[in-house]
Structure formats: structure tokens, C-alpha cells
Write an enzyme that holds these catalytic residues in place. Structure first.
Site, PDB file in Angstrom:
ATOM      1  N   CYS A   1       0.788  -1.225   0.000  1.00 27.00           N
ATOM      2  CA  CYS A   1       0.000   0.000   0.000  1.00 27.00           C
ATOM      3  C   CYS A   1       0.823   1.280   0.000  1.00 27.00           C
ATOM      4  O   CYS A   1       0.265   2.363  -0.049  1.00 27.00           O
ATOM      5  CB  CYS A   1      -0.910   0.026   1.202  1.00 27.00           C
ATOM      6  SG  CYS A   1      -1.491  -1.567   1.632  1.00 27.00           S
TER       7      CYS A   1
ATOM      8  N   LEU B   1       3.364   4.304   1.416  1.00 29.38           N
ATOM      9  CA  LEU B   1       3.443   5.060   2.670  1.00 29.38           C
ATOM     10  C   LEU B   1       2.133   5.767   2.985  1.00 29.38           C
ATOM     11  O   LEU B   1       2.042   6.983   2.944  1.00 29.38           O
ATOM     12  CB  LEU B   1       4.575   6.083   2.600  1.00 29.38           C
ATOM     13  CG  LEU B   1       5.965   5.523   2.859  1.00 29.38           C
ATOM     14  CD1 LEU B   1       6.970   6.644   2.959  1.00 29.38           C
ATOM     15  CD2 LEU B   1       5.974   4.691   4.139  1.00 29.38           C
ATOM     16  N   HIS B   2       1.136   4.977   3.273  1.00 30.49           N
ATOM     17  CA  HIS B   2      -0.142   5.549   3.646  1.00 30.49           C
ATOM     18  C   HIS B   2      -0.256   5.491   5.150  1.00 30.49           C
ATOM     19  O   HIS B   2       0.617   4.972   5.818  1.00 30.49           O
ATOM     20  CB  HIS B   2      -1.256   4.787   2.968  1.00 30.49           C
ATOM     21  CG  HIS B   2      -1.298   5.083   1.506  1.00 30.49           C
ATOM     22  ND1 HIS B   2      -2.264   5.860   0.947  1.00 30.49           N
ATOM     23  CD2 HIS B   2      -0.461   4.743   0.516  1.00 30.49           C
ATOM     24  CE1 HIS B   2      -2.024   5.961  -0.348  1.00 30.49           C
ATOM     25  NE2 HIS B   2      -0.938   5.293  -0.642  1.00 30.49           N
ATOM     26  N   GLY B   3      -1.352   5.979   5.646  1.00 27.79           N
ATOM     27  CA  GLY B   3      -1.637   6.083   7.070  1.00 27.79           C
ATOM     28  C   GLY B   3      -0.808   5.242   8.017  1.00 27.79           C
ATOM     29  O   GLY B   3       0.167   5.731   8.588  1.00 27.79           O
TER      30      GLY B   3
END
Lengths: 90, 611
Positions: free
Chosen positions: A14, A16-18
Site C-alpha cells: 500500500c 506510505l499511507h496512514g
């Protein structure tokens, strides 16, 4: 003081998300060293979740981690392994 | 009839229920003010202290929320954690501090400026999901603004009186507080049906309306209001007549729900012995208990999107496995039908779909997206198969339009089975595989598809939209969305026949299934299973138990012979109160979905049926 750097590639599904950026930021904050992420010449403070999110790194994005400070070497090694180990995700 | 002062505002019904009470208006947002003050040099230190103090208090509030509600809704903890991180973020916090210290701006103006800069940074992000996170930043800044203004943590219980709470926007934290303080309900200008806030309100049973545009211009604290979370309506300063009317609705809802409660655990069997399976639609696994308590004989539709949407990244296999395993074991021995991801790339953060499709309803979504992204799809399939040993799993695929898609799904399933086999991970060898019938092409080739699957579930919401080419969200054509259109009835008939020919079960999991006015018709059309919102189950069971298969079939034949939706509608309005005087006495309310109100109340004749 010397600025160390290491090239890495975002490997987790995914990017560098949340949660991943939160993990990265929380880890970076454990060190006295200053930490930056550099993507295409754009820099983000490794201790700022908003800046890290704003870099919008997806899977496969090449990044340079930079660190400067007494524990820079250790910070660099640990952060790089965090990214390489896909934040313990997949 | 209506006093000149009364005003009805329409929004999106987020969580059903009628409540009447005084409004507690939380005021406009604190952010967005333009006043500015340049500090004297001697004031700077004090202003810095004020700002730091506000940040600390805001942080303490969030930490307290996290601790107080830790056991309650653990799934929301990561959202609150990321808010805590943002609160101290340099982009927001250090920037604001610098503006105070170096340029002697007042704290509010400095924070406003820092927020504006953060907005600009986020606006440049291409990724839709990440760009939308600016909303979280705003909620966090708002909390600091409130602390700067010396406000305590938002309290909803004022002087012991319960309120309907109104604001521009609520943060997930607010909803937890509301539940604890037993507010009557809430409404907001922002938010959508699938926002965190709406889903939490449903889980916690707080009647609410979101997306009520411009609602706040008209609101004064202390005003009396009626909030109808089912139809998404708020009536401010209602007239005597409106109050009487809604009190009556409330009373009838109460009465009817008590009366109907006894049907909860009875079998859904007609007087002449026809049985249908009544199951529940679930949004999140936590609703499983509610489903069983409502008398569901299984889960006819578990929407698996929740694990994907509104999350900051795609869920891993283990995370999905935990959700599915928990649900299956809680429901065992009842069957659980899990639908694979039914969303477009635009809604999925991280994997990132194409984004910006001109026509997303006809775009890369549901099974099309899954087949385009086999990596993401296989993670879900693996998690499903692994969970299959913990209960009775049925897997359902959304938006099938062709046989090729089905073949490809089976190939991928085969691959996943082989992988798990090699890894010696156990999974059930006999998992029923079904598809949603919601695209007209699938209706046409239902006979072909029926030979390849174990069950059909008709997704009427989408099928109606696609068959009639009506976007229900488009106000200009929404009134033409017509479940009773003869084309829809014929399609349902065709799918049932094709399914039964091949010896498989056919059900419905759209809103039609939970609407009591449609029950006799659906029975007559031969559906084997109806899956609906858990709250609707006792009402539907009661309708089934009052029906006979023979009469239902005669009715469905009559309605199938109608030339227009209007004719079908008129026939039902004539038939239902005569044949089911108990259910439609007083207008037959109870659990009536919006769709029914629009259908049955469109013509004057339907007024009596309005709930």
C-alpha cells in the site's frame, strides 16, 4: 555533522499511507537524529506524519532516507529495515 | 397546515429512527475566521504558552477518548492514534508556533495559516484517498481551535436534557461521546452514508442525518426539531400538526415493533407451508449479534468493503482472515455469505485505481476491479478460504456481467486452493460459490451462469439502476428509480426461473427484500431467500406468516401482467390494506425504508401507506 543516506524502495503493497507512515514517523521519533525522506528531490521531515503522507509514496517508489545526528547510523539502519520488511505487513 | 416558521431540511439518512427534542447547535467551526491581531513583543511569550497549552489539552482529550472507549470500538483506535500524531505534527504545530514567535501573529490566525498551507499541500496529492485525509487534518485543527477558545471537550448533555446535536461536521470521537451521553440523535452538513461517522451511528443506534446541506443557517440552539433518520429528514420548529403527526409515527413504530417482536424467532413460513430463508445484510462484523437477535437464519450479504474503505492502506491477509473467521464462528451453524470487494479503485486508497473515471458506475469496480488486480483479489480469496473451516462460508461475487469473468474467478480460486494446499493450510472443500445478479446482461444469460454456480443473489438496487438507466443519486432522475417497473419484475422472474431450472437457490439482497410491501410479490415470484437489514426481519417474517403461497403467486402473476410501474403500484396500494389489514392498518408502518415511501406515497392513493 555528516549526513548519512541510504536508498530504498517502498515494498509494501500500500505504500506510505496512514498506518505505514505512522509507524515510520513513530520509529523516526525514537532517535535524536534528524531524519528526512527524499523523493525526486522533494524532501519530507521523517518525524512529520503529514509531510510523509504528502510525499504520496506508493509501492515501488524509490526513496532516499537521510539522517544526521549522533545516532544517525542506527536510525538509518532501523528505518531502512522497517521499509524493507514492508512494515511487517504482507 | 404548517406554521410559517417550520422548515424541513433533507439530508442523507445515516441511521434510522424518529426522535423529537431540542437542538443543541455546536456553532460554526472555529476555523475559518479572518480576524487577525499583531502581537506586541511582550505578548509573544504568553501567546506561545496559550497555543502550547491548547495543543496539550487537545492531546489530553484525544488520549482520554482513546482510553475511555478502548474496549468499546477497538476498530476505531487507529483513527484516533493518527489524529494524535497529527496534532503534534510539525506542518501544523511547529508552523503555527513559528508564525506566532517570529511574526507575532495571534495563535488563531497562525493556526489558520498553517492549516491553509497544509490544505494546499494535500490538494496537490494525486491519490484520491490521501488527498481526502485533509479532512482529518481539519478535524484535528478544529480541536485545537476549540481549546484555544477555552472550550472543554464537547459535551452533549446540557443541564441533564437530551438533545438533537447539530454541527457542520463530526469527528469519529464525537460519536463515541454522544453514545456515552445518550444524545437523541444528530445531524451534520458534511458526511455521507458510508463515512465513519454514519457507520458508527448505525452500529451504536443513534438516529442521524448527514449531508444536510445548508442546514445550519436555519438552526438556533433550543429550537424544537424532529429528526427522522430513516428518510433523512429534519423538521425545524415543527408546527403543532407536524408534531402530532410524528409523535403518532413514533408511537406506532414503538407499538408495531413491540407487536412484531414476537415474530423474531418464528420460522418464515407461509400459512400453506412455503418456507423462505430470511437472512441479514451486514456492513461490519460487529453487527453479527444484532443480526442473530433479530432472528436472521444466516447472513445473506456481508459487505466486505469496510475492511478496505476509509482505511489508510489495504488490509493484509491476516487482518481479513481475523474478520471473516470471527464472523463465521460467531454465526455458526448459520451460513455466512461474504461478498468479495464491491468497490471501485477510486474508493480504495492505496492500491489506487484509475481514479477520476467519468462514469464510475459503469467503470472499473467490483469484480472487474478484483480481476484487474488479482494480487489484491487473491489476498481476499486466501483469507476467505482460510476462514472457511470456522463456520459455513458462502462466497459471492459482485457485478458479474459475463461467463468469462466467472471462468477467470474460478481459475484464480483454483490457484489459491493449490497454493494453500501446498502450504498445507486447511480450508473447506465444499464452499458454495454464488454471484450477484445486478447487471442486465447477467439476467439475460442467467441460464448459462446458473450451471456454473451454487446460488444467485439478485442485487436489486444496482439491477434497477442499470436496467432503468437511472442514477438514484441524481436528483433530476431519482424519482424514476422504480422497483416496481415491469421490466424489473420480469427480470426477477427470469432469474428465478433460470436458477430453479438449474436447481440452484435464488435470493434477493437489495433493499426490496426488506420492504414489507413487496413481500407477497417476492414470495409469488418464487424467491428462496431474502436478505435484509436486521431490523426489518421480524416485520418481513410476520408478512410471510400471514401470506399463502397460492395467493402470492396469483398476485405476482397479476402484477407481472401490468403495463407500467404505476399500474403495479396502484394494484398493490389497492391489494395490501385489504389482504393485510393488520400490517397496513394505520398505514402499515413499522420498518419502512425510504424506497417504499417514495414508491407507495408517490400517488395520492399511497398516502395511507406512508409511515
Amino acid at each position: 555533522m555528516e549526513c548519512l543516506e541510504k536508498k530504498i524502495t517502498i515494498a509494501n503493497q500500500c505504500g506510505l499511507h496512514g498506518r505505514a507512515s505512522a509507524k515510520l514517523v513513530e520509529t523516526a521519533r525514537c532517535f535524536a537524529a534528524e531524519v528526512w525522506l527524499v523523493r525526486d528531490g522533494e524532501e519530507a521531515d521523517g518525524k512529520s506524519i503529514l509531510e510523509v503522507m504528502a510525499l504520496a509514496c506508493t509501492k515501488g517508489t524509490p526513496l532516499t532516507i537521510k539522517a544526521r545526528g549522533t545516532d544517525a547510523e542506527e536510525a538509518l539502519a532501523i528505518l531502512a529495515s522497517l521499509v524493507e520488511n514492508k512494515f511487517g505487513e504482507d | 397546515m404548517t406554521s410559517s416558521n417550520s422548515l424541513t431540511i433533507y439530508g442523507i439518512g445515516a441511521s434510522p429512527g424518529i426522535v423529537i427534542g431540542p437542538v443543541l447547535y455546536l456553532g460554526r467551526r472555529k476555523s475559518g475566521r479572518r480576524s487577525h491581531r499583531l502581537l506586541g513583543t511582550e505578548e509573544v511569550a504568553k501567546e506561545v504558552e496559550r497555543f502550547c497549552g491548547a495543543t496539550s489539552r487537545a492531546e489530553a482529550q484525544l488520549v482520554a477518548v482513546r482510553e475511555t472507549f478502548a474496549d468499546n470500538l477497538a476498530g476505531y483506535a487507529p483513527i484516533i492514534d493518527s489524529h494524535i500524531l497529527m496534532l503534534r505534527d510539525r506542518m501544523l504545530n511547529a508552523r503555527a508556533l513559528a508564525l506566532i514567535e517570529r511574526e507575532r501573529h495571534d495563535a488563531e490566525w497562525a493556526l489558520e495559516q498553517a492549516l491553509a498551507e497544509a490544505r494546499q499541500v494535500f490538494a496537490r496529492i494525486e491519490d484520491h484517498y490521501l488527498r481526502e485525509r485533509v479532512h482529518d487534518v481539519e478535524q484535528v485543527a478544529e480541536r485545537i481551535f476549540r481549546c484555544l477558545a477555552g472550550e472543554e471537550e464537547q459535551r452533549f448533555l446540557v443541564a441533564g436534557e437530551k438533545h438533537i446535536v447539530a454541527a457542520q461536521d463530526f469527528a469519529p470521537e464525537d460519536i463515541l461521546h454522544m453514545a456515552a451521553e445518550q444524545v437523541l440523535g444528530f445531524f451534520s452538513e458534511k458526511g455521507g452514508e458510508t463515512s465513519h461517522v454514519a457507520i458508527m451511528a448505525r452500529t451504536l443506534g443513534i438516529p442521524s442525518v448527514v449531508g444536510a446541506d445548508e442546514a445550519l443557517r436555519q438552526v438556533v440552539s433550543g429550537d424544537l426539531a424532529i429528526l427522522d433518520g430513516g428518510s433523512g429528514r429534519i423538521i425545524l420548529r415543527p408546527s403543532r400538526e407536524q408534531l402530532d403527526q410524528y409523535r403518532e409515527y413514533q408511537r406506532r413504530q414503538q407499538e408495531y415493533s413491540e407487536e412484531v417482536a414476537i415474530y423474531t424467532h418464528l420460522a418464515a413460513e407461509t400459512r400453506d407451508g412455503l418456507r423462505v430463508r430470511i437472512e441479514a445484510n451486514l456492513e461490519i462484523a460487529e453487527e453479527a449479534r444484532q443480526a442473530l437477535a433479530s432472528g436472521a437464519a444466516g447472513i445473506g450479504l456481508f459487505r466486505s468493503e469496510y475492511s478496505y474503505l476509509g482505511k489508510k492502506e489495504l488490509p493484509g491477509e491476516d487482518e481479513l482472515f481475523m474478520v471473516y473467521q470471527g464472523l463465521l464462528s460467531r454465526l455458526a451453524p448459520f451460513p455466512v455469505t461474504i461478498r468479495t470487494l464491491d468497490a471501485g479503485g477510486d474508493k480504495l486508497l492505496a492500491g489506487g485505481g484509475p481514479g477520476g473515471e467519468a462514469n464510475p458506475a459503469l467503470g472499473l469496480r467490483a469484480i472487474r476491479f478484483s480481476l484487474r488486480e488479482p494480487g489484491i483479489f487473491k489476498v481476499q480469496l486466501r483469507a476467505l478460504l482460510r476462514a472457511s473451516v470456522h463456520g459455513r462460508l458462502r462466497i459471492m461475487f459482485p457485478m458479474l456481467a459475463s461467463l468469462c469473468e466467472l471462468k477467470r474467478i474460478k481459475e484464480l480460486l483454483g490457484e489459491v486452493r493449490a497454493e494453500l494446499g501446498r502450504e498445507e493450510i486447511p480450508f473447506s472443500a465444499s464452499i458454495p460459490i454464488g454471484i450477484m445478479i445486478e447487471v442486465p446482461s447477467a439476467v439475460s444469460i442467467a441460464d448459462v451462469l446458473a450451471r456454473e454456480v451454487d446460488f444467485f443473489s439478485i442485487g436489486t438496487n444496482d439491477l434497477i439502476q442499470y436496467a432503468l438507466a437511472i442514477d438514484r443519486g441524481n436528483e433530476h432522475v431519482a424519482q424514476m428509480y422504480e422497483p416496481l417497473h415491469p421490466a424489473v419484475l420480469r427480470m426477477i422472474r427470469q432469474v428465478v426461473e433460470a436458477g430453479h431450472q438449474a436447481g440452484i437457490e435464488v435470493g434477493i439482497c437489495g433493499e426490496m427484500a426488506g420492504e414489507i410491501s413487496y413481500v407477497p410479490l417476492l414470495l409469488g415470484l418464487g424467491l428462496d431467500q431474502l436478505s435484509m437489514h436486521p431490523l426489518a426481519i421480524p416485520y418481513v417474517k410476520r408478512m410471510v406468516r400471514d401470506s399463502t403461497a397460492e395467493e402470492a403467486e396469483a398476485l405476482s402473476l397479476e402484477l407481472l401482467g401490468c403495463a407500467s410501474a404505476q399500474e403495479v403500484h396502484n394494484a398493490l396500494v389497492d391489494y395490501l390494506p385489504r389482504r393485510y389489514p393488520e400490517e397496513f392498518r394505520n398505514g402499515g408502518i413499522g420498518y419502512l425504508r425510504k424506497s417504499c415511501c417514495t414508491v407507495l406515497c408517490k400517488s395520492g392513493g399511497g398516502a395511507a401507506l406512508q409511515g
